[in-house]
Structures are given as structure tokens and as C-alpha cells.
Design an enzyme around this catalytic site. Structure first.
Site, short mmCIF file in Angstrom:
data_model
loop_
_atom_site.label_atom_id
_atom_site.label_comp_id
_atom_site.label_asym_id
_atom_site.label_seq_id
_atom_site.Cartn_x
_atom_site.Cartn_y
_atom_site.Cartn_z
CG ASN A 9 -1.73 1.24 1.36
OD1 ASN A 9 -1.77 2.06 0.44
ND2 ASN A 9 -2.40 1.40 2.49
CE LYS A 11 0.00 3.14 4.68
NZ LYS A 11 0.16 3.16 6.12
CG HIS A 94 -5.53 2.11 5.17
ND1 HIS A 94 -5.04 3.03 6.08
CD2 HIS A 94 -4.58 1.18 5.02
CE1 HIS A 94 -3.82 2.66 6.44
NE2 HIS A 94 -3.51 1.54 5.81
CD GLU A 96 -2.50 5.54 6.71
OE1 GLU A 96 -2.49 5.60 5.47
OE2 GLU A 96 -1.63 4.95 7.38
CD GLU A 166 -3.43 -2.37 7.19
OE1 GLU A 166 -2.30 -2.60 6.73
OE2 GLU A 166 -4.06 -1.35 6.92
N GLY A 172 2.88 2.05 10.86
CA GLY A 172 3.88 3.09 10.73
C GLY A 172 4.58 3.43 12.04
CB SER A 212 5.42 -2.19 11.95
OG SER A 212 5.04 -0.84 12.22
P1 13P Z 1 3.28 0.17 7.66
O1 13P Z 1 3.73 -1.13 7.03
O2 13P Z 1 4.06 1.35 7.17
O3 13P Z 1 3.17 0.07 9.14
O4 13P Z 1 1.78 0.42 7.11
C1 13P Z 1 0.86 -0.59 7.17
C2 13P Z 1 -0.33 -0.18 6.41
O5 13P Z 1 -1.02 0.77 6.76
C3 13P Z 1 -0.65 -0.92 5.19
O6 13P Z 1 -1.91 -0.59 4.71
#
Ligand code: 13P
Length: 249
Positions: A9, A11, A94, A96, A166, A172, A212
Site C-alpha cells: 500500500n 499511500k 484503511h 487512515e 491492521e 507506521g 510494520s
Molecule cells: P506500515 O507497514 O508502514 O506500518 O503500514 C501498514 C499499512 O497501513 C498498510 O496498509
């Protein structure tokens, strides 16, 4: 046999030229053929990504879509626009999108249904926040997220669904759920599907873990019985790291 899946992903990262370059670098990597690999670049780079991945075995997913077929929704993207440029998969829900763009379980239900009806496959994300984990309400939170958005679907529609658990506190942050925590939640998720549908449906759904995931921890997480792959943020932006995660199976 459930599909093993690793999806990047990306982003809000990578310009068009960087998107093409990263895909070219990924194509140079020796990726395990048993794993279905996705990349999810931002909207404006989807077309370039579809072209760059042609005949490579790498699939392209969008990061979001609008629930309406068309109309006066400035700035939004519809399912038919994705399908028309060759995108067959969309990430929905997601954390976010939920946190920064106000997406609720009820809205996500509409989005999922619109995507499935259009013929798209959905990678559906969900997971608890840190406070919810600390107060030990994480199972209830996940149950509500899934039941509101997905449990009205019929069993055949689940063939178009991939789940991505997640935990928000692991995204992150460098902090990963332990393999045991991931397995515990994934087994719970599968039991919910079994209760609401049946074992055939539950055993066929791929459940990815996200938060992560890195080359150093992918193998241990992917070795858990109910973990069928990963949704990868930061570590998917670098070809060698992403390939090492794919090959972590
Ligand atoms: P990270 O791997 O950067 O923690 O992000 C995970 C994520 O949000 C995948 O959609």
C-alpha cells in the site's frame, strides 16, 4: 487452499516516474510464484502501474473509491473508472481513510457493495486503536467493523473479499503485533465468518496482517496458521525489502 497474498500500500507516495521505476525494480526481483503480489499506487498513477505490470504477474489495486456510480462528487473516483483502466482490486476501509477522511463502517458497507456489484475485488481493512487494545475491547471492535460492513454479503460475494487486519497502533509505528497476537485475532476473525456463514466460506478467505511488517519479521508472522499474507506500507516502497517480504513465506 487459501491464497497467499502480499500487497504493497504505497499511500501518498511516489510520482508517476517513481511508480514505474519501482515496478521495474520489482520485476527484476525473484518473487515467489505461489504468492499473489499487489501494488497499490495513488489514483493518478494507476494507469501507469497497470501498463508497467502487464504480463508481470504483479497486480494493481486502488487505495479507495467512491460508492456512487457517477455524478457530482468533485474529486472522487468511481468503480467504472478503475475497471476501465484495468484495475480489478480496491483497498477499502484503511484506518487512515477512517481517521482522516471520516469513513465509517456504514459508509464502508456502501463502498464494499458498490465495488462488488461492479465486479471489483475488495481488500477490506479494519483493526482496533491502541486505547481499544489496552481496554481489551479489540475483539468487540473488530466484530463490529466486520459485521456492519460485510456480514450482509452473501457467501458467493465473499469470493471477491480479502481481509486485512491492521491494528492501528502497529501502522507506521515500528511496533508490530506479536505473531501470537496476530494469530489470535486472525483465528477470531475466521471464527466470526464461520458463525455467520460456514466453514467453507471461512476457510477460503485470505486474511492479511498489516502494521510494520518488515523483512525481519515477515516470516514469523506469515507462518501463523490463520495469517495468509500481509498489507505492507513503508517497506513496500523499496523493491528489495518488498521482495524479501513476499519471499518471507
Ligand atoms: P506500515 O507497514 O508502514 O506500518 O503500514 C501498514 C499499512 O497501513 C498498510 O496498509
Amino acid at each position: 487452499m487459501r491464497k497467499q497474498i502480499v500487497s504493497g500500500n504505497w499511500k501518498m507516495n511516489k510520482t508517476e516516474s517513481e511508480t514505474t521505476q519501482l515496478i521495474e525494480e520489482l520485476k527484476q526481483q525473484d518473487l515467489k510464484s505461489s504468492v499473489k503480489v499487489f501494488v497499490a499506487p495513488t489514483f493518478v498513477n494507476l494507469s501507469a502501474a497497470v501498463k508497467a505490470t502487464k504480463d508481470s504477474g504483479i497486480h494493481v489495486a486502488a487505495q479507495n473509491m467512491h460508492q456512487s456510480a457517477s455524478g457530482a462528487f468533485t474529486g472522487e473516483i468511481s468503480s467504472s473508472m478503475l475497471l476501465d483502466i484495468g484495475v480489478r482490486h480496491v483497498i477499502l476501509g484503511h484506518s487512515e481513510r477512517r481517521a482522516y477522511f471520516g469513513e465509517t463502517d456504514e459508509l464502508l458497507k456502501e463502498k464494499v457493495q458498490a465495488a462488488l456489484q461492479a465486479g471489483l475485488h475488495v481488500i477490506f481493512c479494519f483493526g482496533e486503536e491502541l486505547e481499544e487494545r489496552k481496554s481489551e475491547t479489540h475483539f468487540d471492535v473488530v466484530k463490529k467493523q466486520l459485521s456492519t460492513a460485510l456480514f450482509d454479503l452473501d457467501a458467493t460475494q465473499w469470493q471477491q473479499i480479502v481481509l486485512a487486519y491492521e491494528p492501528v497502533w502497529a501502522i507506521g509505528t515500528g511496533e508490530t503485533a506479536s505473531p501470537e497476537q496476530a494469530q489470535e485475532m486472525h483465528a477470531f476473525i475466521r471464527s466470526l465468518i464461520r458463525e455467520n456463514y460456514d466453514s467453507t466460506c471461512a476457510d477460503a478467505v485470505s486474511i492479511l496482517y498489516g502494521g510494520s511488517v518488515k523483512p525481519a519479521n515477515a516470516t514469523e508472522i506469515f507462518s501463523q496458521a490463520d495469517v495468509d499474507g500481509g498489507l505492507i506500507g513503508g517497506a513496500s516502497l523499496q523493491a528489495e525489502d518488498f521482495a524479501a517480504i513476499v519471499n518471507g513465506f
